[in-house]
Design a protein around this motif. Sequence first.
Motif: not given
Length: 371
Positions: A145-159
Motif C-alpha cells: 500500500l505504501e508503495q502504491k501511494q508513492l506511485l500515485v504521487q509520482c503519477y500525479s506530479q507527472a500529470r
Amino acid sequence: MTMGVANLYRSAALGLTLLLAPGLVMAQQAINPAVFQVLSAAQKAQQDGDLGKARTVLSGALDSAAAGSLELALIQQRLGYLAIAAKQNRQAIDWLRKALAHDQLDAPAARQDQLNLAQLLAAEGQYGEAARLLERVQAGGALSLEQKQLLVQCYSQAREYAKAIPLAEQVVRANPAADDVWYQLLVGMNYQQERYDSAAQWQKVLLKRAPQNREHWRQLAGLQSQAGKQPAAAATLRLAHEAGVGLTQPDLDNLVALQVNAGAPWQAARLLEELMAQKLLPVNAARQERLAQLWTLARDRERARDAWVAVANGSGRSDHWLRLAGIQLEEGQWSDLLATLKRAQSGASSQQRQLIRQWEGYARSAIENNS
C-alpha cells in the motif's frame, strides 16, 4: 485550475523510508573473497559512524572489480547506500543506477534497490522516471500500500492523471480512513480530467468528514455546476444554508463568476438562474442584466433574447434595447428588429442613434429583398 480546486489539489508529502544499507545480501551470492572483505570492512566502518572511511575502502576496490561483474555491482550498491546515509541523494541515485545496470544482483536485493531508487528520484523531483521504475517493480510483484501511494504521487506530479486515479482509488478503498489529502488529490485529478461528476463524489467524502467546513460546500456546488447539474448545485447551497453554514451573497455571486472564469458561461447562467429561482440570491436589475449577459456569452440566443426583453422592459434603457436588437440582427428577425430599434430611440446618444439608423437600413433592405 479554477473554483478553488487548485487549493485542494496537492500531493501527499513524499515520505522516504530508505534503507541505510541492504544488509549482507551479498553473502547469499558467490563473490570474490577479497571483495567480500572490502564490503564487510566498509559496512563495519559505516556502522561505527565513519562514512568517510567506508567510502575510501569501497572506492579503492572499484578499479579491481571486473566490468559488469557482481562484485562491481555490490561495491556500487554499497556506495549508493553510503550516499543515502550522508543525505547525498543525487550521488545515491547515480550509484544505484550503476549497480542495477549490471543486472547481477539477486531478485530481492534488486527489487529493494529499485524501490529505494524510485523514492530518491521522487525526492529529487524526477517523478516520471520514478513512476517508470515503480511500474517495472510492480510487473515483478504486487506493490505494498505504501508503495502504491508513492506511485500515485509520482503519477500525479507527472500529470499522468489517468494512471493515478484508479490507483488512488485503490489506496482509499484499502484505507477509508486515509488522510484528507488523498481525497483532495482525487478531487483535483478528476477535475483536471474534466470528470466533474467523479470529482463531486469524492468531494462529498470530504464534506461528510467536515460538514461545518464552508469551503467543502462551495467546492461541491462548483463541481456539480461544472458537471452541468445546476439544480443539484443550488440544492447543495440550500442545504448548506439550512445547516447554518450557508455562503454569503457575495460568495454566491463569486461562485457564478468562477464558472465564467472556468470557460463555462452556460453553466454560470444556469447556476445564477437556479440561485435566483430558489431565492438564495435576490432578483434585482443588476443580476437580471448579468443573467442576460451570460446567456449572450454562452451564445444561447433564445435564452439571451428572452433575458434582454425582460431587462429592457424593466429599465427602458437604449443600450439594453440595442443588446436585444443585436441578437435579432444576427438571427435575421427584421420586423422584430425594427420594433426594437424604435423603442431604443428614446434617450439614445448620438452614437447610438447612428447605429440605430444603420441597423434600420439593414432591416428595411432585407425586408424589401425578401418581398
